[in-house]
Scaffold this active site. Structure first.
Site, mmCIF file in Angstrom:
data_model
loop_
_atom_site.group_PDB
_atom_site.id
_atom_site.type_symbol
_atom_site.label_atom_id
_atom_site.label_comp_id
_atom_site.label_asym_id
_atom_site.label_seq_id
_atom_site.Cartn_x
_atom_site.Cartn_y
_atom_site.Cartn_z
ATOM 1 N N SER A 127 19.864 86.460 -32.565
ATOM 2 C CA SER A 127 19.268 87.198 -31.440
ATOM 3 C C SER A 127 20.054 86.938 -30.166
ATOM 4 O O SER A 127 20.682 85.891 -30.014
ATOM 5 C CB SER A 127 17.823 86.734 -31.215
ATOM 6 O OG SER A 127 17.099 86.757 -32.414
HETATM 7 N N1 SAH Z 1 16.468 82.934 -35.148
HETATM 8 C C1 SAH Z 1 17.580 83.399 -35.929
HETATM 9 C C2 SAH Z 1 17.557 84.895 -36.051
HETATM 10 C C3 SAH Z 1 17.906 85.363 -37.411
HETATM 11 S S1 SAH Z 1 17.574 87.063 -37.764
HETATM 12 C C4 SAH Z 1 18.871 82.843 -35.392
HETATM 13 O O1 SAH Z 1 18.847 82.122 -34.383
HETATM 14 O O2 SAH Z 1 19.917 83.101 -35.982
HETATM 15 C C5 SAH Z 1 16.011 86.944 -38.575
HETATM 16 C C6 SAH Z 1 15.994 86.233 -39.892
HETATM 17 O O3 SAH Z 1 14.687 86.403 -40.452
HETATM 18 C C7 SAH Z 1 16.954 86.750 -40.962
HETATM 19 O O4 SAH Z 1 17.817 85.725 -41.335
HETATM 20 C C8 SAH Z 1 16.054 87.179 -42.108
HETATM 21 O O5 SAH Z 1 16.578 86.909 -43.383
HETATM 22 C C9 SAH Z 1 14.816 86.326 -41.854
HETATM 23 N N2 SAH Z 1 13.575 86.797 -42.482
HETATM 24 C C10 SAH Z 1 13.099 88.064 -42.615
HETATM 25 N N3 SAH Z 1 11.914 88.058 -43.274
HETATM 26 C C11 SAH Z 1 11.636 86.753 -43.547
HETATM 27 C C12 SAH Z 1 10.574 86.094 -44.227
HETATM 28 N N4 SAH Z 1 9.530 86.757 -44.767
HETATM 29 N N5 SAH Z 1 10.610 84.749 -44.323
HETATM 30 C C13 SAH Z 1 11.646 84.036 -43.804
HETATM 31 N N6 SAH Z 1 12.691 84.610 -43.178
HETATM 32 C C14 SAH Z 1 12.688 85.943 -43.047
#
Ligand code: SAH
Length: 280
Positions: A127
């Site tokens: 993000s």
């Molecule tokens: N906070 C992260 C943002 C990653 S993007 C950072 O700093 O990089 C959001 C993430 O949520 C993705 O990696 C995706 O795989 C994960 N995601 C989506 N649905 C999910 C679920 N049900 N449980 C765990 N992770 C999930």
């Protein structure tokens, strides 16, 4: 290996008193090689989540990618965040402290302090700094000092978990894509953040073993907030997540749990990757 989410697992009913600061529950030492079937023993990983430690592991990793003074570059980033309205000193301090360039591919490191989301593999993104700061400010708003345990849904590359580690007592960060869970573990190793616990699993059912949480923050958005997350929120706790509203657009929402109920606020439109079930 694919596993379906343990949809039928019982979710512990929420407690009636604030207990987010009680000692965290005991866990098995390491379950990286746990069997694929969900484990439901008390104290084990019944949410289908598998815990692995982010730290401590000795490392001599040198800063990579930014051929510039990253402290000064982060100061400039923090000044921009302040200009955009972020004022929480803890959040600004944490954004200053965490080297975002260590969480992105070295080819993208020179963009790490721009206010932009960047690809982290498997179609997912880290993000943008202003969004991370905004969500964490909403999480911490009105609360003094470090808040208690926080559940971070969607570890991705681990950046937000690292920022959170400066603001809260314990971070439980869950990721459904194994390759990203492992990438986050690699990224976080050098930081030696003993209060970050990385979990591999589906975050839809939350992570009842760590509940109740002083905060829950999601980096992926669905059509609504799973009921389990709401139930796992401590009294006085706050949940911040992107949700698709009736308008068909994602908005940030905040749910606060009070002694006698919940308060839900719908805030600005946002654009997050979708919240998905199961693991991969
Ligand atoms: N906070 C992260 C943002 C990653 S993007 C950072 O700093 O990089 C959001 C993430 O949520 C993705 O990696 C995706 O795989 C994960 N995601 C989506 N649905 C999910 C679920 N049900 N449980 C765990 N992770 C999930």
């Amino acid at each position: 290996m694919k596993r379906s989410g343990p949809a039928s697992l019982p979710v512990r009913s929420a407690p009636t008193a604030p207990a987010a600061n009680r000692p965290r529950p005991a866990f098995p030492v390491r379950l990286d090689t746990a069997p694929a079937a969900p484990i439901s023993k008390p104290g084990a990983t019944s949410a289908g989540a598998v815990r692995s430690a982010a730290a401590p592991v000795a490392s001599t990793t040198a800063p990579r990618g930014v051929g510039m003074d990253s402290v000064a570059v982060r100061q400039a980033m923090v000044r921009k965040l302040q200009a955009q309205g972020i004022s929480h000193p803890g959040v600004l301090g944490a954004m200053q402290a965490v080297e975002r360039h260590r969480f992105v591919d070295s080819a993208l490191a020179n963009q790490a302090y721009e206010d932009t989301s960047l690809p982290i593999g498997l179609g997912q993104t880290i993000s943008k700094p202003s969004v991370v700061a905004r969500m964490l400010e909403l999480l911490c708003q009105g609360r003094e000092g470090r808040i208690g345990r926080v559940l971070d849904i969607g570890t991705g590359c681990g950046y937000q978990a690292a920022v959170l580690s400066h603001l809260v007592q314990e971070v439980y960060s869950i990721e459904r894509l194994r390759a990203l869970h492992e990438k986050a573990r690699d990224n976080l190793r050098a930081f030696r953040l003993a209060n970050v616990h990385l979990l591999f699993g589906d975050g839809m059912p939350g992570y009842p073993q760590g509940a109740p949480y002083a905060g829950i923050v999601a980096a992926a958005g669905g059509n609504d907030v799973p009921q389990a997350w709401i139930e796992q929120l401590a009294v006085g706790g706050r949940l911040v997540a992107p949700v698709v509203t009736d308008s068909g657009q994602q908005h940030l929402i905040v749910i606060e749990r009070h002694a006698h109920g919940f308060r839900r606020s719908v805030l600005e439109p946002v654009l997050f990757v979708p919240l998905k079930s199961g693991v991969s």
